[in-house]
Write a protein that holds these residues in place. Sequence first.
Motif, PDB file in Angstrom:
ATOM      1  N   LEU A 246       0.839  -1.186   0.000  1.00  0.00           N
ATOM      2  CA  LEU A 246       0.000   0.000   0.000  1.00  0.00           C
ATOM      3  C   LEU A 246       0.878   1.241   0.000  1.00  0.00           C
ATOM      4  N   VAL A 247       0.651   2.096  -0.963  1.00  0.00           N
ATOM      5  CA  VAL A 247       1.412   3.330  -1.108  1.00  0.00           C
ATOM      6  C   VAL A 247       0.547   4.485  -0.619  1.00  0.00           C
ATOM      7  N   GLN A 248       1.115   5.313   0.232  1.00  0.00           N
ATOM      8  CA  GLN A 248       0.380   6.465   0.744  1.00  0.00           C
ATOM      9  C   GLN A 248      -0.145   7.307  -0.408  1.00  0.00           C
ATOM     10  N   ILE A 249      -1.446   7.548  -0.424  1.00  0.00           N
ATOM     11  CA  ILE A 249      -2.076   8.295  -1.508  1.00  0.00           C
ATOM     12  C   ILE A 249      -1.924   9.796  -1.270  1.00  0.00           C
ATOM     13  N   SER A 250      -1.786  10.553  -2.345  1.00  0.00           N
ATOM     14  CA  SER A 250      -1.458  11.980  -2.232  1.00  0.00           C
ATOM     15  C   SER A 250      -2.516  12.774  -1.491  1.00  0.00           C
ATOM     16  N   VAL A 251      -3.784  12.355  -1.558  1.00  0.00           N
ATOM     17  CA  VAL A 251      -4.859  13.163  -0.964  1.00  0.00           C
ATOM     18  C   VAL A 251      -4.813  13.175   0.558  1.00  0.00           C
ATOM     19  N   TYR A 252      -3.984  12.315   1.167  1.00  0.00           N
ATOM     20  CA  TYR A 252      -3.819  12.328   2.619  1.00  0.00           C
ATOM     21  C   TYR A 252      -2.548  13.036   3.065  1.00  0.00           C
ATOM     22  N   GLY A 253      -1.765  13.552   2.148  1.00  0.00           N
ATOM     23  CA  GLY A 253      -0.547  14.244   2.533  1.00  0.00           C
ATOM     24  C   GLY A 253       0.350  13.343   3.357  1.00  0.00           C
ATOM     25  N   THR A 254       0.771  13.819   4.524  1.00  0.00           N
ATOM     26  CA  THR A 254       1.653  13.047   5.397  1.00  0.00           C
ATOM     27  C   THR A 254       0.902  12.331   6.520  1.00  0.00           C
ATOM     28  N   ASP A 255      -0.417  12.286   6.430  1.00  0.00           N
ATOM     29  CA  ASP A 255      -1.220  11.549   7.408  1.00  0.00           C
ATOM     30  C   ASP A 255      -1.336  10.102   6.913  1.00  0.00           C
ATOM     31  N   ASN A 256      -0.479   9.237   7.430  1.00  0.00           N
ATOM     32  CA  ASN A 256      -0.378   7.853   6.948  1.00  0.00           C
ATOM     33  C   ASN A 256      -1.312   6.884   7.666  1.00  0.00           C
ATOM     34  N   ARG A 257      -2.224   7.370   8.488  1.00  0.00           N
ATOM     35  CA  ARG A 257      -2.993   6.487   9.357  1.00  0.00           C
ATOM     36  C   ARG A 257      -3.785   5.416   8.605  1.00  0.00           C
ATOM     37  N   CYS A 258      -4.426   5.779   7.511  1.00  0.00           N
ATOM     38  CA  CYS A 258      -5.273   4.824   6.798  1.00  0.00           C
ATOM     39  C   CYS A 258      -4.428   3.664   6.268  1.00  0.00           C
ATOM     40  N   MET A 259      -3.335   3.984   5.621  1.00  0.00           N
ATOM     41  CA  MET A 259      -2.439   2.957   5.096  1.00  0.00           C
ATOM     42  C   MET A 259      -1.858   2.112   6.215  1.00  0.00           C
ATOM     43  N   VAL A 260      -1.417   2.759   7.292  1.00  0.00           N
ATOM     44  CA  VAL A 260      -0.776   2.050   8.402  1.00  0.00           C
ATOM     45  C   VAL A 260      -1.757   1.100   9.086  1.00  0.00           C
ATOM     46  N   GLU A 261      -2.998   1.528   9.279  1.00  0.00           N
ATOM     47  CA  GLU A 261      -3.975   0.658   9.919  1.00  0.00           C
ATOM     48  C   GLU A 261      -4.158  -0.638   9.137  1.00  0.00           C
TER      49      GLU A 261
END
Length: 298
Positions: free
Chosen positions: A75-90
């Motif tokens: 899972l690659v952090q999507i640009s629309v979340y900026g540096t908030d990685n919570r969704c990917m990390v969960e």
Amino acid sequence: MNVKPQEAPACQGPNPIVDPPGFAVPANACDTHAHVIGPADRFSLVANRSYTPPPALEAAYLGMLDSLGMARGVLVQISVYGTDNRCMVESCKAHPDRLRGVAVVSPDVDDGELETLDAAGVRGIRINVLFGGGVAIDEMERLAARVAPLGWHLQLLIDARNLPELGPRIAKLPVEVVIDHMGHMPMSAGVAHPGFQWMLRLLKDGKAWTKLSGAYRISQAGAPFHDTQPFAQALVSAAPERCLWGSDWPHVAVEGPMFNTGALLDLLPLWVPEETVRKRILVDNPARLYGFPTATAE
């Protein structure tokens, strides 16, 4: 593609129909490029985004992997979340044997956060210069130095036509580099373009990897994207041990009818006819880069 928040256009979700591939997918195959998008009431979108996506939930992604016969995903952090990685990390934390992550962080991120991300399964950070919400390429050296002690890599969403300028900088980085979507340059530029030749050089020198992904983003012929074949085959010929495959699910910011993700995987046998090389790209290479077990029960 950066636009004002009020102008960030809505984009469609993925096609829920995923046809199984027309070839035998090897055990422990890995999709190395996808995004998850959580509920809007839990995860806020950044103001400087380039598009506004609908949710693309973890369960839907895992279902897509199952339909393709793939055991693993990145899972690659999507640009629309900026540096908030919570969704990917969960998602990564919920499936530690199946998922790994690539985060987006600011250059002044503290060591504690990096260690937390590492424990969650993150194995790299991304710089995205093509969509709003990313981190600037000017921070490349600083970020590489921050994550080098963790053994992470740096993932770049760039236009490979800029590699004659960026290539010498990339070659000096203290980390390995992954170049998204076969260089994300138009097919009309041709494999002889100096930027693409720089990309081949970085792969051959063992400095860079590339993802055989995003054919629909760089094709100028449209579906079934067969004009991408010379690019993909040149990359595989240069360094099969440095190539990965990615779905780019849920295919954000795509205009026109949404396609079937299974059809994208079916491009791989056209690009890579040899079964042993496909296994290398789908299984061995991602296991090495992302730290998946190399020997698991099948």
